[in-house]
Every structure is written in structure tokens, then in C-alpha cells.
Design an enzyme around this catalytic site. Structure first.
Site: not given
Length: 342
Positions: A46, A105, A138, A203, A205, A233-235
């Protein structure tokens, strides 16, 4: 103008974009600008190995390498390519990072957690990178993590051109929507460009990755809503926001996101959602499922990156690319000429 020509080299993260940037630069310069001949490969265990087959002594080098999935491998490729160029006496090394990994992050939200984006910034500078060119960080404050110049391009001028083309220049029933309070500045900037009103989806969370509830701030009834975000990202949040907007009376919902991370079930969620279209850029190489999805569309960033690289090489303004009138000739040919100037 510098004596040496700009030289491009690419890792394996997004060779398609690197080749597109190379072709655009060749068009702009009227001469062939190819990728430096090199190999970036992995040993059986790797480890990453880099070998550059061309002389780069005294050259102005641009490494094209988004640090997208797999983030750690692509980041190490970038650092090792940088080390190879530095030890080969390159005059200047600029990292072209269309998608900056670890950008989420950027602060400590809880006790005993890292600020990983600062760590990554330190690693890049230590490796020998002297300038960063990226798109839609971001968090804008990440630029301050570097003690070297950082040019942060924006996708909103490209999105504005695409919206004018897709909606025929009629913005009377178009509304831009921010999917959260933190993205209001980004959404407002696009809304100003196309002359559209702004709404917000607030929103809540309960824990990371799960949305407890959403509230629409603004009257979206009878409007075509355009959700604007920096990444998908995951939508899950995006698809839920689209449902909430349709329930609030929106006639249709589209989404414009710069970075199509599209992790896990993202493509399936978008395909099955009420979203009419999801528009992403090519900062991250889209998987085959995304390219085949009927309601996902990809707009190119290569023309903007190519011009930004040439501007850095020439020592001219990069921020001029944020102006629509400057961007129009760069994207001419990708959209019908009749829309220009609207």
C-alpha cells in the site's frame, strides 16, 4: 511573463479533470500543455511511490490532486509528489486541490477532538507546497490555517451561467434556498447574481448524520426552488430538504452543489427523490452510477481552473474570475451564445 512555462502533474485522484485542464490550457496558450510524464503507483503493502520522468529543475509546477475518497491515499499522493518535485529543484510548487478533504474538521465542536484541517495544512506546507488553489472550501477560515497564499475559487459564477441557460433567463419564479443557516452567505451570493429571492431551510440535528426536523423560513409556494450547497455527501439532508420544500408549495426543486462526494446510498437516494435535478461539478470524479443517473448533471470546472492556473503563472488577478463578464468568454461554446449578457 515568467521565462518558464507552467508544468502540470497529476496524481490518480481525478485524471479526467487534470486532462481537461491540460486541454483548456493548450487552447488558451495556442501550444501543447501536457501533463508531466510520471508514475504514481502503490507497492503491494500500500505504500505510494512516485517517479517523475521529465526534468523539472527551475519549473513552475502545478499538482492537480483533489483529496477526495480515499482521502488518506490521495493526500499522501499529493505530499509525496510534492516531495519528489522539491527534491528535483522545481522553482515553485502550487497544489491545485479542487476538493479539499478534511475541510469539515475545521474547529473543535466537542472536548478532546482534533482540528484536522489545520493538521493537513501544516503537512502540506512542510512538504514544500508554496501556494494552494482550491474551490469552495467548506469553511472560509481554513485559508487562515495556511501561512502561504490560498486562492479559493467559487462555483457560484458557473452555476449562475447554468441557471440562466436552464431557465431561459426568466427568474420571476426562481428562488434560491440555503439548506442550513451556515450556508446563507453562499446562497445569498448566487441569489444576487441571478436576481432571485432567498429562503432558508432550518434543520435541527440530534446527532451527527441525522436530522431531527426541518423548517422553511420564507414563502416558497409557487416557486422553482434551487438548493445551493458546497457538497453532497450521503444526500440524506438534501433529499429531505427537497421534500419539505415541495410540501411547503414549491413547484419543483433543483439542487446545485459544488462537490459531489456521493457516499454510500447517495445516488440511489437522489434517483428516488423529488429532486428534479442535482447539478454537481467535476471537482471529484463522479462514479459510473452518478454519470448514468437521469437526474444528476455534471458541469465542468476545467475552464475556470485552467484560467486560474494561467493567471497565477502570469502573476495576474485570480479574483477577476468571480466576475461574470470575465467568465463568459471562458465558458463560451459550452452554452448557447444567446444567453450571454443577461
Amino acid at each position: 511573463m515568467p521565462a518558464q512555462d507552467p508544468k502540470l502533474i497529476s496524481g490518480n485522484a481525478n485524471l479526467t479533470l487534470a486532462n481537461a485542464i491540460s486541454r483548456r490550457m493548450s487552447m488558451h496558450r495556442g501550444m501543447q500543455v501536457g501533463l508531466v510524464d510520471a508514475r504514481v503507483e502503490r507497492f503491494n503493502d500500500g505504500e505510494i511511490f512516485v517517479e517523475v520522468f521529465e526534468n523539472v529543475r527551475g519549473e513552475d509546477m502545478f499538482i492537480i490532486q483533489p483529496t477526495s475518497k480515499p482521502a488518506n491515499d490521495n493526500l499522501m499522493e499529493l505530499l509525496i509528489i510534492t516531495d519528489a518535485l522539491r527534491r528535483s529543484s522545481a522553482a515553485r510548487i502550487t497544489a491545485v486541490i479542487p476538493y479539499f478533504g478534511y475541510a469539515r474538521q475545521d474547529r473543535r465542536t466537542k472536548a478532546r477532538t482534533p482540528i484536522s484541517s489545520k493538521l493537513v495544512a501544516n503537512m502540506m506546507v512542510t512538504a514544500g507546497i508554496e501556494r494552494i488553489l482550491t474551490m469552495d472550501l467548506h469553511a472560509a477560515q481554513i485559508q487562515g490555517f495556511f501561512d502561504i497564499p490560498v486562492d479559493n475559487l467559487y462555483a457560484s459564477p458557473i452555476f449562475a451561467l447554468d441557471i440562466l441557460h436552464q431557465f431561459g433567463g426568466d427568474m420571476s419564479d426562481v428562488m434560491v434556498v440555503s439548506p442550513d443557516v451556515g450556508g446563507v452567505a453562499r446562497a445569498r451570493e448566487l441569489a444576487t447574481r441571478i436576481g432571485a429571492p432567498l429562503a432558508i431551510v432550518d434543520k435541527r440535528r440530534e446527532k451527527a448524520g441525522e436530522v431531527a426536523g426541518m423548517t422553511v423560513i420564507g414563502d416558497v409556494a409557487g416557486h422553482k426552488c434551487l438548493i445551493v450547497d458546497d457538497m453532497c455527501d450521503t444526500a440524506g439532508t438534501l433529499c429531505k430538504a427537497a421534500e419539505v420544500l415541495m410540501e411547503a408549495g414549491a413547484t419543483e426543486v433543483h439542487a446545485y452543489t459544488t462537490h459531489g462526494v456521493l457516499s454510500g446510498p447517495a445516488v440511489e437516494r437522489v434517483s428516488a427523490s423529488v429532486l428534479k435535478t442535482l447539478v454537481i461539478t467535476d471537482t471529484i470524479e463522479a462514479p459510473a452510477a452518478a454519470r448514468a443517473c437521469a437526474n444528476i448533471r455534471i458541469v465542468p470546472t476545467a475552464p475556470m481552473f485552467a484560467q486560474a492556473i494561467l493567471n497565477i503563472w502570469n502573476g495576474t488577478s485570480v479574483s477577476s474570475l468571480f466576475d461574470t463578464q470575465t467568465l463568459v468568454p471562458i465558458y463560451e461554446g459550452l452554452y448557447p451564445k444567446g444567453m450571454w449578457g443577461r
